[in-house]
Scaffold this motif. Structure first.
Motif: not given
Length: 416
Positions: A24, A26-27, A36-37, A50
């Motif tokens: 996903r 994130d920014t 994402g991570r 995002p």
């Protein structure tokens, strides 16, 4: 099916070469990539937005993050739009054509806010980004590149002839040029002139010994391709002449609005004098001269000072003078009282050096309006100005470069 061969310098942890992941976003990073991570590990993905869930393929592991290519958008963002340019994602010139313009402006505002906090410890409201009147066809200067033509060495077999690419760097690569026959962020006039210039340089390719860069500059004189030609531009009633290859803001459609904002913030609080540091050909000084008793422009480039003084004469502006400022004594020719002076600073991307900031603090102008094309170096400099006794009043981003990650930001400060 065998796994692809990893490059020799590939680091195999935490992901294998071309390992596919789902994540996903994130920014966005300041370079315009999605971030994402996966199990806490940062993965950066160009052209992901995002909120999107995406499938990606890792091609490089760094010490603190991995880089990956976007393979599939599993859950798209509501802000995703179709890019106008067929080369978007291949050409490295634009980063945001796949994002709605409202979302671009909001992300730029948010990125300015985050940079102030992260780099300078400054928490301050950031105004909504001032949008460009044109989202496309706004850029009045285009500089396509071309590589050194391939010529086989004696005894070496000739390869099938291919047209020399003329365009911009490939996304994510430093040496490969993408052929760009038209650019939708350039003005219509530049796109009309571009095929002729491309044809001209290709016809000369057999005589070329190295690569180079073309120039197409659109001004009131039409489209100019000669770096040394004198050209004319106008901001409000003020006429500017300069060399086509020299610096002048490349979005003439938003430039009057930027100049008006800067002037309105500079000429309050009983200020009578204006110093335009990094003045170039005199844009801020001459556009604001009628609001002040006296105006002084300072610039280290002697050619720019020559043009600034000529522009003052062309416009009949008699209360403005321009000086060549040496780095160690940038304001030595200026005798304005600091408590009645405003200063506009518009430095190059590297920002101001410490010697400049020290001399600014010694002069002590009542108001400072800092215009920056790199909010990260601006944040660094703002920290020094605040430590030196200034208070931040307002932060206003301007979107001079829609569809790209670049941000022009204005910070307004007062002494005390």
């Amino acid at each position: 099916m065998t796994s692809p061969q990893a490059p020799k310098n590939f680091k195999p942890e935490p992901f294998a070469y071309h390992e596919e992941l789902e994540l996903r976003v994130d920014t966005l990073t300041n370079l315009g990539s999605g971030l994402g991570r996966v199990n806490g590990w940062v993965v950066m993905v160009p052209f992901a937005l995002p909120g999107e869930r995406v499938r990606v393929r890792v091609y490089r592991n760094h010490k603190q993050h991995s880089d990956a290519d976007l393979l599939e958008i599993i859950e798209p963002s509501p802000e995703r739009v179709d890019p106008l340019c067929p080369l978007f994602g291949t050409c490295g010139g634009c980063q945001y054509q796949h994002m709605s313009y409202a979302a671009q402006r909001e992300w730029k505002r948010q990125q300015v806010s985050e940079l102030l906090v992260r780099l300078a410890g400054i928490t301050h409201p950031v105004n909504p980004t001032h949008g460009s009147p044109r989202e496309y066809h706004y850029r009045s200067k285009l500089t396509p590149h071309y590589p050194k033509p391939f010529k086989p060495k004696p005894g070496e077999a000739a390869t099938p002839k291919r047209e020399m690419p003329i365009g911009f760097l490939h996304q994510g690569q430093r040496n490969r040029i993408v052929d760009v026959p038209a650019c939708p962020i350039a003005t219509e006039a530049i796109n009309e002139a571009l095929p002729t210039e491309r044809k001209r340089i290709r016809e000369r390719s057999a005589k070329l010994k190295k690569g180079g860069t073309l120039l197409l500059r659109h001004t009131l004189d039409g489209v100019t391709t000669d770096n040394n030609a004198s050209v004319t531009e106008k901001i409000g009633p003020v006429v500017f002449q300069f060399l086509a290859g020299d610096f002048f803001q490349n979005n003439p459609f938003i430039l009057p609005e930027l100049v008006d904002f800067v002037m309105e913030r500079a000429c309050i609080d009983g200020v009578r004098y204006l110093v335009d540091a990094y003045c170039g050909v005199g844009v801020f000084a001459l556009c604001g001269a009628r609001r002040f008793e006296r105006v002084a422009g300072v610039e280290v480039n002697a050619s720019a000072v020559k043009w600034a003084n000529a522009n003052a004469a062309i416009n009949g502006i008699k209360n403005a003078e321009f000086y060549i400022g040496e780095a160690e004594s940038i304001f030595s020719a200026i005798n304005f009282p600091g408590d009645e002076t405003a200063m506009i600073i518009d430095p190059p991307r590297a920002g101001c050096d410490e010697a400049f900031i020290r001399q600014l603090l010694a002069l002590g102008p009542r108001r400072v309006v800092y215009v920056s094309c790199d909010p990260s170096t601006q944040a660094r400099d703002l920290k020094m100005l605040l430590t030196g006794g200034y208070t931040l009043e307002e932060v206003q981003p301007f979107d001079l470069f829609p569809q790209t990650r670049h941000i022009e930001n204005v910070a307004v400060l007062r002494l005390g």
